[in-house]
Design a protein around this motif. Sequence first.
Motif, mmCIF file in Angstrom:
data_model
loop_
_atom_site.group_PDB
_atom_site.id
_atom_site.type_symbol
_atom_site.label_atom_id
_atom_site.label_comp_id
_atom_site.label_asym_id
_atom_site.label_seq_id
_atom_site.Cartn_x
_atom_site.Cartn_y
_atom_site.Cartn_z
ATOM 1 N N ASP A 11 0.827 -1.203 0.000
ATOM 2 C CA ASP A 11 0.000 0.000 0.000
ATOM 3 C C ASP A 11 0.862 1.254 0.000
ATOM 4 O O ASP A 11 0.540 2.254 -0.658
ATOM 5 C CB ASP A 11 -0.930 0.017 1.217
ATOM 6 C CG ASP A 11 -2.086 -0.976 1.072
ATOM 7 O OD1 ASP A 11 -2.329 -1.420 -0.070
ATOM 8 O OD2 ASP A 11 -2.707 -1.294 2.091
ATOM 9 N N SER A 12 1.986 1.214 0.719
ATOM 10 C CA SER A 12 2.865 2.387 0.749
ATOM 11 C C SER A 12 3.498 2.638 -0.614
ATOM 12 O O SER A 12 3.745 3.781 -0.991
ATOM 13 C CB SER A 12 3.950 2.211 1.817
ATOM 14 O OG SER A 12 4.911 1.242 1.421
ATOM 15 N N LEU A 13 3.766 1.577 -1.372
ATOM 16 C CA LEU A 13 4.357 1.751 -2.701
ATOM 17 C C LEU A 13 3.354 2.325 -3.685
ATOM 18 O O LEU A 13 3.717 3.031 -4.623
ATOM 19 C CB LEU A 13 4.886 0.410 -3.234
ATOM 20 C CG LEU A 13 6.037 -0.240 -2.480
ATOM 21 C CD1 LEU A 13 6.590 -1.394 -3.283
ATOM 22 C CD2 LEU A 13 7.134 0.758 -2.171
ATOM 23 N N ARG A 14 2.072 2.003 -3.485
ATOM 24 C CA ARG A 14 1.048 2.531 -4.385
ATOM 25 C C ARG A 14 0.746 3.993 -4.103
ATOM 26 O O ARG A 14 0.139 4.672 -4.923
ATOM 27 C CB ARG A 14 -0.221 1.687 -4.268
ATOM 28 C CG ARG A 14 -0.054 0.291 -4.849
ATOM 29 C CD ARG A 14 -1.376 -0.432 -4.929
ATOM 30 N NE ARG A 14 -1.909 -0.729 -3.594
ATOM 31 C CZ ARG A 14 -3.026 -1.411 -3.391
ATOM 32 N NH1 ARG A 14 -3.732 -1.845 -4.417
ATOM 33 N NH2 ARG A 14 -3.454 -1.660 -2.166
ATOM 34 N N THR A 15 1.177 4.478 -2.941
ATOM 35 C CA THR A 15 1.026 5.895 -2.618
ATOM 36 C C THR A 15 2.210 6.660 -3.191
ATOM 37 O O THR A 15 3.354 6.218 -3.042
ATOM 38 C CB THR A 15 0.985 6.091 -1.090
ATOM 39 O OG1 THR A 15 -0.101 5.327 -0.561
ATOM 40 C CG2 THR A 15 0.823 7.556 -0.734
ATOM 41 N N PRO A 16 1.990 7.777 -3.876
ATOM 42 C CA PRO A 16 3.114 8.523 -4.449
ATOM 43 C C PRO A 16 4.170 8.863 -3.404
ATOM 44 O O PRO A 16 3.858 9.394 -2.332
ATOM 45 C CB PRO A 16 2.450 9.790 -5.003
ATOM 46 C CG PRO A 16 1.027 9.396 -5.250
ATOM 47 C CD PRO A 16 0.689 8.407 -4.174
ATOM 48 N N GLY A 17 5.414 8.517 -3.688
ATOM 49 C CA GLY A 17 6.530 8.835 -2.808
ATOM 50 C C GLY A 17 7.286 10.028 -3.353
ATOM 51 O O GLY A 17 7.825 9.973 -4.462
#
Length: 257
Positions: A11-17
């Motif tokens: 889920d963190s990877l699918r959120t723009p970093g």
Amino acid sequence: MMPQGTGAIWDSLRTPGLYRPQSSERPQIDRAEVLRYLGYAGQELKPDLAERIEHVICQVEETLLPSGVRQAFPVDATGTDEDGLPCVRLAGTTVELRGRDAYRHLRGACCCMLLVCTLGMASERALRLLGSRRPLESAVYDAACSAYVEAALDQMDAAVSDDAQKLGLSRNWRFSAGYGDCPLEAQDSIVATCNAGRLLGVTVTPAHLLLPSKSVTAFVGLFEGEPASANDRPGCSTCRLRGSCAYRARGTTCYRS
């Protein structure tokens, strides 16, 4: 397909970093890369010229702050385009990575990390101002910016490796639209999907070039097993511009070996 048993991290990877380094964390410009972009081939550099080059490089490092965004999406490498050629699609996006080279790069990947990096409009304004007044400094500034945005992308790339390690995944090298037979048009959907216009101020021209010009898009495959094309780096033999390449005419390349 998404990695199994790693919901929170996925889920963190699918959120723009977002990538916005602090002043102390800014990448350092590789001086040898700047000289390579300038066509340097070992000839003697007089002290006054070397000093002018170093002054411009330091100016770039001190006044420009790179920024970027990365985001991962599941890969569907089963499709073809209207001509029956391989076409990798990223689930939930409009990104279509056409051609055999992108397919070879992402076949078997569970997800694909998109990256967009830029030096911003400050670099564009400086290039235009120097170009009309100081040709030598303009050429050096242009080369230094090219090396700087690549150094910034290297930092973003290192973060991708950290992401992959947290998920227990392997990864291959970063690939950009325009390599091999992957059309430059893919930049349009990559920029749109990463919301790079709003987040970074990056836009795409009708000719599929990026503005600001010192901007780069790329993508990396993440794999649950052995990565595809892990050691198959880009080369002149697959480049569509090899017949008119200024780097080849000087006996060098546009990429680092």
